[in-house]
Motif scaffolding. Structure first.
Motif, PDB file in Angstrom:
ATOM      1  N   ALA A 442      18.464 -54.168 -16.110  1.00  0.00           N
ATOM      2  CA  ALA A 442      18.228 -55.558 -16.128  1.00  0.00           C
ATOM      3  C   ALA A 442      17.464 -55.889 -17.196  1.00  0.00           C
ATOM      4  O   ALA A 442      16.579 -57.104 -17.217  1.00  0.00           O
ATOM      5  N   TRP A 444      18.373 -58.257 -19.381  1.00  0.00           N
ATOM      6  CA  TRP A 444      18.706 -59.768 -19.760  1.00  0.00           C
ATOM      7  C   TRP A 444      17.644 -60.347 -18.873  1.00  0.00           C
ATOM      8  O   TRP A 444      17.768 -61.803 -18.974  1.00  0.00           O
ATOM      9  N   GLN A 445      16.858 -60.079 -17.819  1.00  0.00           N
ATOM     10  CA  GLN A 445      16.153 -60.894 -16.959  1.00  0.00           C
ATOM     11  C   GLN A 445      14.745 -60.930 -17.536  1.00  0.00           C
ATOM     12  O   GLN A 445      14.086 -60.098 -17.978  1.00  0.00           O
ATOM     13  N   GLN A 458      11.644 -66.386 -13.072  1.00  0.00           N
ATOM     14  CA  GLN A 458      12.646 -65.202 -13.345  1.00  0.00           C
ATOM     15  C   GLN A 458      13.998 -65.947 -13.782  1.00  0.00           C
ATOM     16  O   GLN A 458      14.655 -66.796 -13.106  1.00  0.00           O
ATOM     17  N   TRP A 459      14.300 -65.703 -15.065  1.00  0.00           N
ATOM     18  CA  TRP A 459      15.397 -66.028 -15.680  1.00  0.00           C
ATOM     19  C   TRP A 459      16.796 -64.876 -15.884  1.00  0.00           C
ATOM     20  O   TRP A 459      16.103 -63.905 -16.226  1.00  0.00           O
ATOM     21  N   ASP A 460      17.827 -65.397 -15.879  1.00  0.00           N
ATOM     22  CA  ASP A 460      18.748 -64.426 -16.480  1.00  0.00           C
ATOM     23  C   ASP A 460      19.480 -65.264 -17.692  1.00  0.00           C
ATOM     24  O   ASP A 460      19.970 -66.443 -17.714  1.00  0.00           O
ATOM     25  N   ARG A 462      21.663 -64.821 -19.504  1.00  0.00           N
ATOM     26  CA  ARG A 462      23.153 -64.738 -19.797  1.00  0.00           C
ATOM     27  C   ARG A 462      23.599 -66.309 -19.004  1.00  0.00           C
ATOM     28  O   ARG A 462      24.640 -66.606 -19.378  1.00  0.00           O
ATOM     29  N   TYR A 464      21.430 -69.220 -18.188  1.00  0.00           N
ATOM     30  CA  TYR A 464      20.097 -69.916 -18.277  1.00  0.00           C
ATOM     31  C   TYR A 464      19.891 -71.214 -17.692  1.00  0.00           C
ATOM     32  O   TYR A 464      18.994 -71.928 -18.040  1.00  0.00           O
ATOM     33  N   LEU A 468      16.323 -67.854 -11.762  1.00  0.00           N
ATOM     34  CA  LEU A 468      16.981 -67.267 -10.677  1.00  0.00           C
ATOM     35  C   LEU A 468      16.018 -67.303  -9.599  1.00  0.00           C
ATOM     36  O   LEU A 468      16.576 -67.533  -8.158  1.00  0.00           O
TER      37      LEU A 468
END
Length: 588
Positions: A442, A444-445, A458-460, A462, A464, A468
């Motif tokens: 994980a 990229w989180q 909490q962000w992803d 890939r 953005y 999340l």
């Protein structure tokens, strides 16, 4: 060696057919019959034998030759030392020349037979030498194999000793004891202690860590006193990468390094009745002023003293590297402004390989080489002050930075500074105080927190466009409130200004569990890298002074000014400046 004699006595008759005498040599005798006769006497010939070149010949009739062959066929040789006599009775010598010819024949046969015997002895010696050489070759090959098998690599004797496998008999149980070598039976070899540990480690299944399944157990505590002149509150806590010690910055009291209690290194459970350990600083760096940020070397290992250090930045000072064993200053990394004055870095971060140092300043990011202290660095200009830095494990050329304006910017260090960030994230109301990427798959989180902001996002990275998840916590001051993730990404923990520890189950419904652990602001939370231990710190700045009235004078009815006699009451401030270690795994 066999001796071959020719007996010429007995028959003195003359030979009538001397004209028909055959001129032959021993080589003219059929080899097949002669070899058969010699093979019957245990004599062998080699293909490398060289026949004699001497030309000794005599004349014999066909009848004499046949009789001589019969004599050879009838003769037997029991052993090598036995003398063999050949009688020729019917040889007639009519004249003196015949006698001389017979004498010559006798000599020639003796010479040729002795030559055959010599050749036979040479063949036997050659055969013995070949057998001896073959045996020596076999012995040399075996000794070579033994030597090659007996050669042991030096590294194998130190790090990875060869494990001798033990095959137990049927229905036989071998109990492996870490402290003692074990023997399956009398004929089987001993197992060394380290080999037993390796076998036991492979056989034993490693159970995953469990968090917050039982009641928290306090295993260690350390407190600091404050006064109106100097308030010594904590500013977070940071476990070392190898989990042996805990770094705690203290306001106006430098930095302290606490060691993990020895009984917890290999603990799987902790009893409720365990005594509380008084955490005594193993290293104290009495650095004055406000510590802005500090970070451990990512490959720190207590078995390698050269890797045991951390970086810290404080007010009006360059970046310092401190030794974790004795607290001495190793070196400094200085950043200078346009007028060649030293600037204090606001935030710090190591690259994942530990080769570079990222330092956030008011208008730039400075990149130092870890092995090259001093002022030499690379500048990456930015528009805002860098309040915190994080780097993903998925891409080592990018850098994620937060600023005091509440934005998160993602930079590609290969691009020109004029291009600016790749993208910018919002969502927070106050300045960003902490950024943290998840580890492992994980990578990229991203998790972000801000001051005077009730949300953890909490962000992803890939995708953005929006967060999340949002996690609520209570943050009412500008102080940095630390949060952390478990190594398996199962739990998220964060402090708040009310003294509670907020815990979220990442694999569950995401509901928060508030644990009232402190009587003051809980500003730090850090999970141990390998054990179910949580470290938390508490404390904040308390304002102490008058109640805000500027002028205490009042007017009476006559217009005279009378000073009110104010009765000052002592102000009571409840505070807690402490760092606590909690066992959050299985208990007894």
């Amino acid at each position: 060696m066999s001796a071959l004699f020719l007996n010429t006595g007995g028959n003195n008759n003359a030979m009538d057919d001397s004209a028909s005498n055959l001129s032959t040599s021993m080589c003219d005798v059929e080899e097949q019959d002669l070899s058969a006769a010699l093979l019957n006497n245990n004599v062998s010939f080699s293909s490398t034998m060289v026949t004699s070149s001497a030309d000794l010949s005599f004349s014999l009739t066909e009848a004499e030759i046949c009789k001589l062959k019969k004599k050879f066929d009838a003769s037997t040789m029991p052993n090598e030392d036995m003398d063999v006599s050949i009688n020729v009775e019917e040889i007639s010598v009519p004249e003196e020349s015949s006698i001389q010819e017979k004498s010559i024949m006798h000599k020639e046969i003796s010479v040729q037979e002795s030559s055959i015997q010599e050749k036979s002895s040479v063949q036997e010696e050659t055969t013995l030498e070949e057998d001896t050489s073959m045996q020596e070759t076999t012995l040399n090959e075996e000794s070579t194999l033994e030597e090659s098998e007996s050669v042991i690599n030096l590294e194998d004797t130190i790090d990875e000793p060869e494990i001798q496998s033990i095959v137990p008999e049927s229905n036989q149980l071998i109990v492996l004891d870490v402290n003692k070598p074990v023997v399956a039976n009398e004929n089987e070899p001993f197992v060394t202690e380290k080999a037993t540990e390796i076998v036991a480690a492979e056989a034993e299944e490693i159970a995953p860590l469990e968090y917050f399944k039982n009641k928290l157990i306090e295993v260690g505590r350390r407190c600091w006193k404050s006064s109106a002149a100097a308030q010594h509150y904590t500013k977070g806590c940071y476990w070392s990468p190898d989990g042996t010690c805990l770094l705690v910055p203290i306001h106006l009291d430098g930095m302290h390094v606490m060691e993990l209690p020895p009984d917890l290194y290999t603990a799987t459970t902790v009893a409720q009745e365990r005594g509380l350990t008084n955490l005594v600083p193993a290293v104290h760096v009495p650095e004055g002023g406000t510590v802005y940020d500090c970070v451990w070397y990512p490959h720190m290992n207590s078995q390698e003293p050269d890797s045991c250090f951390w970086l810290a930045t404080r007010q009006h000072e360059p970046i310092h590297m401190w030794d974790a064993f004795d607290g001495k200053l190793r070196c400094s990394y200085s950043g200078y402004d346009a007028v060649d004055e030293v600037m204090a870095a606001i935030s710090l971060a190591f690259s994942h390989d530990g080769q570079q140092i990222y330092a956030g300043y008011k208008r730039c990011i400075k990149i130092f080489d870890t092995s090259r202290p001093g002022r030499l660095c690379d500048d990456y200009p930015v528009k805002f002050a860098i309040s915190c830095i994080a780097q993903t494990t998925e891409h080592h050329n990018t850098l994620t930075c937060g600023n005091w304006h509440g934005y998160i910017q993602h930079f590609d260090l290969r691009c020109s500074p004029k291009q600016g960030p790749l993208f910018t994230l919002g969502g927070h109301k106050g300045g960003i105080t902490q950024l943290k990427y998840a580890e492992g798959s994980a990578g990229w989180q991203l998790f972000s927190g801000a001051r005077k902001c009730q949300k953890l996002l909490q962000w992803d990275m890939r995708n953005y466009k929006k967060p999340l998840e949002e996690y609520q916590r209570n943050v009412e001051t500008n102080q940095r409130i630390q949060f952390d993730l478990t190594p398996d990404l199962g739990w998220l923990a964060s402090g708040d200004t009310q003294g509670a520890l907020n815990v979220w189950d990442m694999n569950g419904d995401g509901e928060v569990s508030a644990l009232p652990l402190h009587n003051d602001c809980c500003n730090g939370a850090s999970f141990h890298p390998t054990l179910p231990i949580l470290a938390s710190s508490s404390g904040q700045y308390h304002f102490i002074g008058s109640d805000g009235r500027v002028n205490d004078s009042v007017l009476d009815c006559t217009g005279a000014v009378e000073q009110e006699q104010s009765k000052e009451k002592p102000q009571e401030v409840i505070y807690e400046n402490a760092v606590v270690m909690w066992w959050c795994g299985q208990g007894l």
